[in-house]
Design an enzyme around this catalytic site. Sequence first.
Site, mmCIF file in Angstrom:
data_model
loop_
_atom_site.group_PDB
_atom_site.id
_atom_site.type_symbol
_atom_site.label_atom_id
_atom_site.label_comp_id
_atom_site.label_asym_id
_atom_site.label_seq_id
_atom_site.Cartn_x
_atom_site.Cartn_y
_atom_site.Cartn_z
ATOM 1 C CG ASP A 151 -74.074 -31.563 -77.556
ATOM 2 O OD1 ASP A 151 -73.937 -30.931 -78.620
ATOM 3 O OD2 ASP A 151 -74.057 -31.016 -76.433
ATOM 4 C CD GLN B 132 -68.004 -26.312 -78.606
ATOM 5 O OE1 GLN B 132 -67.150 -26.036 -79.448
ATOM 6 N NE2 GLN B 132 -68.680 -25.381 -77.961
ATOM 7 C CG HIS C 80 -73.047 -27.058 -72.911
ATOM 8 N ND1 HIS C 80 -74.327 -26.578 -72.761
ATOM 9 C CD2 HIS C 80 -72.285 -25.986 -73.187
ATOM 10 C CE1 HIS C 80 -74.329 -25.277 -72.950
ATOM 11 N NE2 HIS C 80 -73.096 -24.880 -73.204
ATOM 12 C CE LYS D 205 -72.158 -23.730 -79.236
ATOM 13 N NZ LYS D 205 -71.469 -22.725 -78.418
ATOM 14 C CB CYS E 185 -72.584 -23.901 -70.136
ATOM 15 S SG CYS E 185 -73.073 -22.206 -70.311
HETATM 16 N N1 PLP Z 1 -73.437 -28.558 -76.232
HETATM 17 C C1 PLP Z 1 -72.158 -28.162 -76.224
HETATM 18 C C2 PLP Z 1 -71.070 -29.204 -76.148
HETATM 19 C C3 PLP Z 1 -71.837 -26.821 -76.312
HETATM 20 O O1 PLP Z 1 -70.570 -26.419 -76.289
HETATM 21 C C4 PLP Z 1 -72.895 -25.863 -76.386
HETATM 22 C C5 PLP Z 1 -72.603 -24.431 -76.419
HETATM 23 O O2 PLP Z 1 -71.543 -23.970 -76.076
HETATM 24 C C6 PLP Z 1 -74.206 -26.337 -76.402
HETATM 25 C C7 PLP Z 1 -74.443 -27.681 -76.319
HETATM 26 C C8 PLP Z 1 -75.369 -25.395 -76.493
HETATM 27 O O3 PLP Z 1 -75.380 -24.763 -77.752
HETATM 28 P P1 PLP Z 1 -76.448 -23.613 -78.056
HETATM 29 O O4 PLP Z 1 -76.263 -22.588 -76.979
HETATM 30 O O5 PLP Z 1 -76.038 -23.120 -79.419
HETATM 31 O O6 PLP Z 1 -77.783 -24.225 -78.029
#
Ligand code: PLP
Length: 405
Positions: free
Chosen positions: A199, A202, A122, A225, A363
Amino acid sequence: MLNVYKIREDFPILDQQVYGKPLVYLDNGATTQKPLVVLETIDKLYNRENGNVHRGVHHLSTITTENYEAARDTIRKYIHAAHTHEVIFTHGTTSSINAVAFSFGEKYVHAGDEIIVSGMEHHANIVPWQMLCERKEARLKVLPVDETGDLMLDKLEDLISDKTRLLAVTQVSNVLGTINPVKEIVEIAHAHDVPVLVDGAQGIQHEKTDVRDIDCDFYVFSGHKIYGPTGVGVLYGKEKWLNEMPPYQGGGDMIKKVTFEKTLYEDLPLKFEAGTMNYIGAIGLARALEYLQKTGLDQIIAWEKALLDYATEKLKKIPGLHIYGNSKQKASIISFLIGDIHHYDTGMILDKLGIAVRTGHHCAEPLVESYGITGTVRASFAFYNTKEEVDVLYNGLMKVVEMLS
Ligand code: PLP
């Protein structure tokens, strides 16, 4: 087996109509809905128990502080961290990754050094590292993804060099649904003394997460999430790193003593929590995790797997539908396109039928563009989704085919 219809009673938002059709919420990868217990907790905190944490001697401040610190411990237990002070509250995954990029980067990354990310990250796990590389004249390297949607682990050893300072990888791809073998990745990286950030944005809501078993150095996730409030997230870091890393933001609550000549910083975890944190969000997040544990993580995982299998088989029957991401290890996320129908058009028609999906590059532009496309339609399922809702999605997509093919 999980009683999904009973579960749905805990999520009042699901019981509504959109354009006169029952809402079918399949955008859980973007954000999840909140159970009543979280909503009631937030309501009670603002109505009865709101006082700023770590600040006052008065009753309200004291009970909020106790609740906040108890929430930290609930999160420690949930991710199986060794120490409560290894759990730092942030605003979400993005702010957790930026915190590590600034703080770890400040201390350990220098000109000529290298950071490795994977090809399925992401933007939140790309851009902060790119910014660090620009600041420090370091270099970003990318672990590629194969055609099935798995990371090419056999290329990892070659990518790592004596200049590699950190590897950052997602636990689960938000586009492909691939569940990465993070434990194995950590093992390879550690064999070369390279620390790893996972990370979990997800991953944590679909997997049982044990940071000590994975042995990662950092683990980050967002409250919203995983059925918790927005605006709160977690940065887990191993004590030895967090102790050595400098604070990346200065202000109230992160200090022991301030003079105009010099400031002494607080110990962990407060060293990394400058200013008023989203303490009500943190307490709400702890309630969400308790709710999941009470519901039963094994049952949640089993039901999501059943939904994924059912939906995959059903969607494959749609003429011209192509699924992006066919790893054997997948979370309940399906990205697809139907023939040359634009993802946005599919999403718009589904919306009018009451079905919420995500469209676009999610993203993760580098990954999506590697397929030579501008985006996909993504259906992401939570444990409160039903097989009947998958059927509604299938019928909606057949309508899209009928209208646009
Ligand atoms: N990393 C992953 C794999 C994600 O799917 C997302 C959001 O969709 C993020 C990071 C960023 O999360 P946040 O917008 O809650 O900071």
